[in-house]
Design a protein around this motif. Structure first.
Motif, PDB file in Angstrom:
ATOM      1  N   ASP A  67      38.889  49.045  36.491  1.00 55.18           N
ATOM      2  CA  ASP A  67      38.518  50.462  36.631  1.00 55.18           C
ATOM      3  C   ASP A  67      39.806  51.215  36.960  1.00 55.18           C
ATOM      4  O   ASP A  67      40.250  51.220  38.103  1.00 55.18           O
ATOM      5  N   HIS A 102      35.886  51.932  45.988  1.00 53.72           N
ATOM      6  CA  HIS A 102      34.661  51.133  46.042  1.00 53.72           C
ATOM      7  C   HIS A 102      34.996  49.689  45.745  1.00 53.72           C
ATOM      8  O   HIS A 102      36.092  49.378  45.257  1.00 53.72           O
ATOM      9  N   THR A 125      38.930  49.551  44.660  1.00 54.36           N
ATOM     10  CA  THR A 125      39.731  50.582  43.995  1.00 54.36           C
ATOM     11  C   THR A 125      40.303  51.509  45.052  1.00 54.36           C
ATOM     12  O   THR A 125      39.679  51.738  46.097  1.00 54.36           O
ATOM     13  N   GLU A 129      41.594  55.242  44.772  1.00 53.24           N
ATOM     14  CA  GLU A 129      41.620  56.295  43.758  1.00 53.24           C
ATOM     15  C   GLU A 129      41.596  57.706  44.343  1.00 53.24           C
ATOM     16  O   GLU A 129      40.599  58.420  44.189  1.00 53.24           O
ATOM     17  N   GLU A 153      44.207  55.693  40.023  1.00 53.56           N
ATOM     18  CA  GLU A 153      43.319  54.630  40.510  1.00 53.56           C
ATOM     19  C   GLU A 153      43.856  53.254  40.157  1.00 53.56           C
ATOM     20  O   GLU A 153      44.086  52.941  38.995  1.00 53.56           O
TER      21      GLU A 153
HETATM   22 MN    MN Z   1      36.565  53.823  40.364  1.00 59.29          MN
END
Ligand code: MN
Ligand code: GLY
Length: 451
Positions: free
Chosen positions: A259, A346, A389, A391, A428
């Protein structure tokens, strides 16, 4: 470690944990339904089948055929009742025979036969009079002894997924590498003046993903679109001025996600002054992200890191003159929140916003985020081998800032107006906490460095 040793260790960890869940909850077995293909209303078409994520941990995603069942008990091997219908409309999902060492794989062409084997097997497992935890979204209880989706089992399994095995980490590293390839191609396409749609195609081609393999819909946002946190369209035409690109896109390997978000300055900005200001802001956000990543350590509380992001953001916004009060005042009055209304990060894994991020223990004690940071998905203390992550972002979201205009807030509106055509910035990375407690592995930056 080679692939087969990684896998062996992965299955050992999973088996030990699932066995401990059986012991603690006193269920005789856990029966997991892969799930069924769903269709759109009044249609015979639907989104790509996404299997029960609890099964993806045992099988690669592409090996989870719909209507299959997985049964974990104290038998020597977990049982996989694998559905492989004879079908001349679709290609068959290959049976995971190579997992024979770990699983008792039985393949059924006939669904009824599979179902009666399932019932028979569960009836056998309950001879001890204990109940069976059945984890399925759509099915009724298979036998009267089955308890549907017992939270004490689901909480435990979700909590465990927060910390990855070496096998899972290896997959996530590969997903980071594919994602980085996609991002590099997207960046080049944007520099050449490509539209959002063309950038999307460049990402798919370079990452080797097709649409349904993506862990989440690509967010490819030029100019003002970057102020929409999950912008979902892709304009077919390029705007006259290309000010900025925010691309949030990842890849998927065997069901595990990356991600990744990057923000780029456009090749044909509408104003040189605005471009200089935005470039400076982007650089500051990258430094801000470095500072936050340096705070990622086992035992750290992500709510504190979220607050640290807002503290640093307050400095960035005051140093650049966008806010005209002191950084302390900006932080304390929460003036940074409309500039970044999402959480700092997250858990990442099988689900992009992976499960268990707000869960404090295997029993399911929850830790909701504080009211001022309601979107924060990660409130559980950080631990070794989590992949999270980081971000941070800063956005010029007209809907949120307009509310401030009327309140005499200490905001330099001329600068806000200058930056609004850039939409916003998000950077991120996917970060793994090392087991030694000494630092982190930045999977995203490692992947970019390999290109
Ligand atoms: Mn993310
Ligand atoms: N990649 C989208 C998100 O994390 O919300």
């Amino acid at each position: 470690m080679d692939q087969s040793s990684l896998m062996q260790a992965h299955y050992r960890t999973l088996s030990d944990f699932w066995a401990s869940v059986l012991e603690r909850t006193e269920f005789a077995a856990i029966a997991v339904a892969a799930g069924h293909q769903q269709f759109y209303l009044h249609d015979d078409q639907g989104p790509a089948f996404r299997p029960n994520p609890l099964l993806v941990q045992w099988l690669a995603k592409q090996q989870c055929s719909e209507n299959s069942w997985f049964i974990f008990s104290d038998a020597a091997k977990p049982l996989l009742l694998f559905h492989q219908p004879e079908d001349f409309w679709h290609a068959a999902t290959p049976a995971p025979d190579h997992l024979d060492e770990y699983l008792d794989v039985r393949v059924f062409a006939d669904q009824d036969e599979l179902n009666s084997t399932l019932e028979h097997h569960l009836a056998g497992a309950q001879s001890s009079k204990r109940q069976i935890a059945q984890i399925s979204e759509f099915d009724a209880a298979v036998t009267t002894q089955c308890v549907l989706n017992p939270t004490k089992v689901i909480h435990a399994l979700h909590f465990q997924r927060g910390c990855k095995t070496e096998y899972e980490l290896a997959l996530m590293r590969q997903a980071a590498e594919l994602g980085a390839r996609g991002h590099r191609a997207a960046q080049q396409a944007f520099a050449d003046g490509a539209s959002e749609f063309e950038i999307h195609l460049a990402f798919l081609r370079a990452s080797g993903m097709n649409e349904w393999q993506l862990p989440y819909g690509n967010i490819i946002a030029q100019n003002e679109h970057a102020s929409l946190l999950h912008y979902q369209y892709q304009d077919r035409d390029s705007a006259t001025h290309l000010n900025s690109l925010l691309i949030d896109a990842g890849a998927n390997v065997n069901g595990y996600a990356s991600d990744i978000t990057r923000t780029h300055v456009g090749p044909s900005c509408y104003s040189a002054t605005a471009k200089a200001l935005f470039s400076d802001l982007l650089e500051r956000m990258q430094t801000l992200q470095d500072g936050l990543i340096a705070k990622v350590t086992p035992g750290a509380n992500y709510v504190d890191l979220q607050a640290a992001m807002h503290r640093s953001l307050a400095s960035v916004l005051t140093d650049t003159g966008i806010l005209t009060c002191s950084a302390q005042e900006a932080f304390e009055s929460e003036l940074t929140v409309p500039f970044c209304p999402h959480g700092l990060g997250h858990l990442l894994g099988i689900q992009v916003h992976d499960v268990g991020g707000q869960q404090l223990d295997i029993e399911g004690q929850m830790s909701p985020p504080p009211e001022n940071y309601a979107s924060l998905r990660l409130t559980r203390p950080l631990a070794a081998n989590m992949v999270i992550t980081v971000e941070p972002g800063v956005y010029f979201i007209p809907m949120l800032l307009e509310r401030k205009r009327a309140t005499n807030a200490p905001i330099n509106w001329a600068l806000v107006d200058l930056l609004t055509p850039f939409g916003g910035i998000r950077v991120e990375d996917n970060v793994r906490l090392l087991p030694t407690g000494a630092g982190i592995e930045n999977m995203t930056r490692d992947a970019f460095a390999k290109l």
